[in-house]
Design a protein around this motif. Structure first.
Motif, PDB file in Angstrom:
ATOM      1  N   ALA A 169       0.841  -1.196   0.000  1.00 23.07           N
ATOM      2  CA  ALA A 169       0.000   0.000   0.000  1.00 23.07           C
ATOM      3  C   ALA A 169       0.878   1.248   0.000  1.00 23.07           C
ATOM      4  O   ALA A 169       2.038   1.196   0.405  1.00 23.07           O
ATOM      5  CB  ALA A 169      -0.919  -0.005   1.222  1.00 23.07           C
ATOM      6  N   TYR A 218      -8.199  -8.050   5.629  1.00 21.73           N
ATOM      7  CA  TYR A 218      -6.980  -7.243   5.528  1.00 21.73           C
ATOM      8  C   TYR A 218      -7.248  -5.972   4.730  1.00 21.73           C
ATOM      9  O   TYR A 218      -6.937  -4.867   5.156  1.00 21.73           O
ATOM     10  CB  TYR A 218      -5.875  -8.096   4.897  1.00 21.73           C
ATOM     11  CG  TYR A 218      -4.740  -7.308   4.303  1.00 21.73           C
ATOM     12  CD1 TYR A 218      -3.747  -6.760   5.108  1.00 21.73           C
ATOM     13  CD2 TYR A 218      -4.666  -7.110   2.923  1.00 21.73           C
ATOM     14  CE1 TYR A 218      -2.703  -6.028   4.550  1.00 21.73           C
ATOM     15  CE2 TYR A 218      -3.633  -6.396   2.365  1.00 21.73           C
ATOM     16  CZ  TYR A 218      -2.656  -5.857   3.180  1.00 21.73           C
ATOM     17  OH  TYR A 218      -1.631  -5.131   2.627  1.00 21.73           O
ATOM     18  N   TYR A 219      -7.854  -6.129   3.534  1.00 25.48           N
ATOM     19  CA  TYR A 219      -8.172  -4.966   2.709  1.00 25.48           C
ATOM     20  C   TYR A 219      -9.153  -4.036   3.418  1.00 25.48           C
ATOM     21  O   TYR A 219      -8.998  -2.813   3.397  1.00 25.48           O
ATOM     22  CB  TYR A 219      -8.753  -5.384   1.358  1.00 25.48           C
ATOM     23  CG  TYR A 219      -7.733  -5.915   0.394  1.00 25.48           C
ATOM     24  CD1 TYR A 219      -6.526  -5.249   0.171  1.00 25.48           C
ATOM     25  CD2 TYR A 219      -7.975  -7.077  -0.316  1.00 25.48           C
ATOM     26  CE1 TYR A 219      -5.590  -5.743  -0.724  1.00 25.48           C
ATOM     27  CE2 TYR A 219      -7.040  -7.573  -1.223  1.00 25.48           C
ATOM     28  CZ  TYR A 219      -5.862  -6.892  -1.419  1.00 25.48           C
ATOM     29  OH  TYR A 219      -4.938  -7.384  -2.301  1.00 25.48           O
ATOM     30  N   SER A 277      -9.839 -10.407   2.520  1.00 24.62           N
ATOM     31  CA  SER A 277     -10.889  -9.389   2.524  1.00 24.62           C
ATOM     32  C   SER A 277     -10.827  -8.555   3.802  1.00 24.62           C
ATOM     33  O   SER A 277     -10.953  -7.337   3.765  1.00 24.62           O
ATOM     34  CB  SER A 277     -12.276 -10.027   2.403  1.00 24.62           C
ATOM     35  OG  SER A 277     -12.416 -10.645   1.156  1.00 24.62           O
ATOM     36  N   ILE A 283      -4.248   0.985  -1.995  1.00 25.79           N
ATOM     37  CA  ILE A 283      -3.824  -0.403  -2.171  1.00 25.79           C
ATOM     38  C   ILE A 283      -3.017  -0.513  -3.464  1.00 25.79           C
ATOM     39  O   ILE A 283      -3.389   0.041  -4.491  1.00 25.79           O
ATOM     40  CB  ILE A 283      -5.039  -1.350  -2.240  1.00 25.79           C
ATOM     41  CG1 ILE A 283      -5.921  -1.197  -1.001  1.00 25.79           C
ATOM     42  CG2 ILE A 283      -4.596  -2.793  -2.445  1.00 25.79           C
ATOM     43  CD1 ILE A 283      -5.266  -1.553   0.297  1.00 25.79           C
TER      44      ILE A 283
END
Length: 120
Positions: free
Chosen positions: A60, A99-100, A97, A111
């Motif tokens: 990121a 984590y994002y 998912s 990201i």
């Protein structure tokens, strides 16, 4: 407290490695400044700080080192980041998912998607 990492490997166009100074606020996660020669207009200029995996993969982008360091702490509990990138990809218990979502909800991250070369 962040521990100095000897270096982080960033790939230049053509695959040439460039070693840059980094910190390791969470074991296996590096925070480093994107080299100027790799900063493109737009996001590359406004978000020069990177959170990356020790393997060299960027995760990121952030406007400041403090933002990137904070994000490392936000996602610290999602995985044993000291494992290889291949081991993390193969880990069916890794909640990608989540984590994002954590990055998007609790940080100002952009990201970084893997390139076709990195995905191969």
């Amino acid at each position: 407290m962040a521990v100095e990492s000897p270096q982080h490997t960033v790939r230049l166009p053509g695959g040439t490695p460039l070693l840059v100074p980094a910190t390791e606020p969470v074991p296996g996660l590096h925070v480093y400044e994107q080299p100027e020669q790799l900063r493109g207009p737009g996001d590359g200029t406004t978000h020069p700080w990177r959170l990356g995996h020790h393997s060299g993969l960027p995760l990121a982008a952030f406007p400041t080192q403090l933002d990137a360091t904070g994000a490392a702490h936000e996602v610290a509990d999602f995985a044993d980041w000291t494992r290889s990138a291949d081991a993390l990809r193969a880990d069916q218990d890794f909640n990608l998912s989540g984590y994002y979502d954590r990055l998007m909800e609790r940080t100002n991250a952009l990201i970084i998607a893997r390139s076709a070369t990195e995905a191969a």
